[in-house]
Design an enzyme around this catalytic site. Structure first.
Site, PDB file in Angstrom:
ATOM      1  N   HIS A 490      56.217  39.461  38.947  1.00 34.89           N
ATOM      2  CA  HIS A 490      56.168  39.580  37.486  1.00 34.89           C
ATOM      3  C   HIS A 490      57.490  39.173  36.831  1.00 34.89           C
ATOM      4  O   HIS A 490      57.559  39.022  35.610  1.00 34.89           O
ATOM      5  CB  HIS A 490      55.823  41.023  37.103  1.00 34.89           C
ATOM      6  N   ASP A 494      54.051  35.732  34.142  1.00 33.06           N
ATOM      7  CA  ASP A 494      53.516  36.698  33.176  1.00 33.06           C
ATOM      8  C   ASP A 494      52.051  36.990  33.489  1.00 33.06           C
ATOM      9  O   ASP A 494      51.380  36.240  34.215  1.00 33.06           O
ATOM     10  CB  ASP A 494      53.643  36.154  31.748  1.00 33.06           C
TER      11      ASP A 494
END
Length: 519
Positions: A490, A494
């Site tokens: 992450h 995204d």
């Protein structure tokens, strides 16, 4: 002629080292490739060989000093007249000279020359191995290229052959010990007189000779220990851990204490709550029914890399499901023709590989990696295909999978799979992957969260195909469904990008014609 001795390349991203030990002093005669000094980096220990035969002149960087790559360490005076030591062999007046021992060793070598057995090159980025098995014992005769021992690295096993015919006279690294690339494993005598060499060293009876030799070796080690300077990094670590050199067993040259020795001693002195001593007591009647087996280096590496991945990446998993009917129908229709033309079976992995390549073009960050504060985007796809083997999980890499057709992908996967099962994968074949596919479905897994394969930023988990009731066009029908899982970092990917990637894979598999039209 003066030759400069410089700091060699220390490895990727390593720019400096500490001079740990000088094995030679100014004025000493040196042979070409003889070890001059040892450098310590924050990762590995590097030995610096002599670039030529001659005499060691000036030592520019002393022990304990920090030096950069290509920095000047010392100078060597080259030429036949530079090193008088070899002449001591014929000089009868030099009985007590320091060169006398070397002269005696040279004379013995006429009957059976001593030869070191060294650790071979272990592969890119592999700096150490564990001695797994010795096939020969001290005193055994060996033929040239006969296997002496087997080493285990993080990924593969390496057999070490005898460099020449002769007799194994000393095993330096016993089974279970960790050795560095280029380190010494054993010593052997070559030539017809090689086997008799150990007995000629002492005219006393064999039992007494062996006992005396052991006692002398202990005394030599004890005496040498007092004269050996511990590695600078080890001194610093001992000060931080509150230890003295008497509390640490040195594994370096001549008993020298290294940083790793301090870490090991500190760990033994201050066990964590999860140490073996905290195990629950064995229930009455269960004694002898347990088996304790040391983890292989491959299993240790798997454990370390998986845990490092969890500790480093901001790992998150998103899920979806795919209707496999279209792929299964297409495969059934063309599998016989495909096998006849290409000589390889048409499986599901080529469809998933092509679908992932298609999705990676649209979401390139899933095919990228983080390097410090930079993002490195890869304009190619080296696809890792995770495979379970009796030795553990390995991930062979299909290079430039984005340039391959279905047949090429299937052939590459079949070839790598056979090598993985036989334990014949090379280090090069398991490095450089940019994205990974893991198929837990072959073992019956219905759903899981795969763990990233660092430094990659994405891994696709395939699962079991299971018939389920689905609503299609307002009607309930039975469809072969598979859950898909994408684990991603992450920090770079995204949520929108991850979900988009998985949707594109789903779309391509549910309508394989999209792959042909690049939709």
């Amino acid at each position: 002629m003066s030759i400069e001795v410089k700091v060699p390349t220390l490895g990727e991203s390593v720019t400096e080292a500490t001079v740990a030990t000088w094995f030679k002093q100014p004025g000493d005669a040196v042979e070409a490739d003889e070890m001059l000094c040892e450098l310590e980096t924050d990762k590995v220990t590097v030995e610096v060989p002599s670039p030529a035969a001659g005499t060691l002149g000036e030592i520019v960087a002393n022990e304990g000093e920090t030096v950069g790559v290509d920095a000047l360490l010392a100078t060597i005076t080259e030429g036949e007249g530079a090193a008088p030591a070899p002449k001591a062999k014929d000089d009868q007046s030099a009985d007590n000279a320091p060169g006398q021992a070397k002269a005696e060793m040279t004379e013995q070598a006429d009957d059976g020359a001593a030869m070191d057995v060294m650790v071979p090159a272990l592969g890119e980025s592999v700096s150490e191995a564990t001695v797994a098995t010795w096939f020969k014992a001290v005193g055994d005769s060996v033929e040239a290229d006969e296997m002496l021992c087997e080493l285990e690295t993080d990924k593969v096993s390496v057999e070490v052959p005898a460099p020449a015919a002769g007799t194994l006279t000393e095993i330096v690294a016993a089974e279970g010990e960790t050795v560095a690339a280029g380190g010494k494993l054993a010593v052997m005598s070559t030539g017809e007189g090689g086997a008799a060499k150990p007995a000629a060293m002492n005219p006393e009876p064999a039992a007494d000779a062996g006992k005396a030799e052991i006692e002398q070796a202990k005394a030599n080690v004890s005496a040498a220990k007092g004269d050996v300077e511990d590695a600078p990094s080890a001194k610093k670590a001992m000060a931080e851990k509150g230890l003295t050199s008497d509390q640490v067993t040195g594994t370096g040259r001549d008993g020298r204490v290294m940083k790793e020795d301090v870490m090991k001693a500190a760990g033994a002195a201050k066990p964590t709550p999860a140490a073996p001593a905290a195990r629950a007591p064995v229930a009455a009647g269960d004694e002898g029914r347990e088996e304790r087996v040391k983890m292989t280096r491959l299993r240790q590496t798997i454990a370390k890399r998986l845990k490092d991945s969890q500790n480093t990446a901001a790992m998150l998993t998103t899920y979806n499901e795919v209707d496999m009917k279209a792929v299964m129908d297409l495969r059934s229709e063309y599998k016989d023709l495909f096998l006849k033309k290409h000589g390889v079976k048409l499986g599901f992995m080529s469809f998933f590989t092509k679908a992932c390549v298609h999705a990676l073009r649209e979401v390139p960050e899933v095919n990228a990696e983080i390097d410090g504060t930079d993002v490195v985007y890869k304009h190619f796809v080296h696809m890792g295909i995770a495979a379970g083997t009796p030795q553990g999980l390995v991930v062979p890499v299909i290079r430039d999978a984005d340039q391959m057709g279905f047949a090429e992908i299937e052939k590459a996967i079949a070839e790598m799979g056979a090598k993985a099962r036989d334990g014949k994968l090379s280090m090069a074949e398991m490095q450089g992957g940019t994205f990974t596919i893991s198929n837990g479905g072959v073992y019956g897994s219905l759903m899981s969260s795969p763990i990233l394969n660092p430094p990659q930023s994405g891994i696709l988990g395939m699962h079991k195909i299971q018939d389920r009731a689905m609503v299609v066009g307002g009607e309930i029908v039975i469809r072969p469904m598979m859950y898909l899982a994408l684990s991603y970092d992450h920090r770079i990917v995204d949520g929108k990008g991850a979900v988009t990637f998985l949707v594109r894979v789903k779309e391509a598999l549910e309508d394989p014609r999209r792959l042909l039209m690049d939709l």
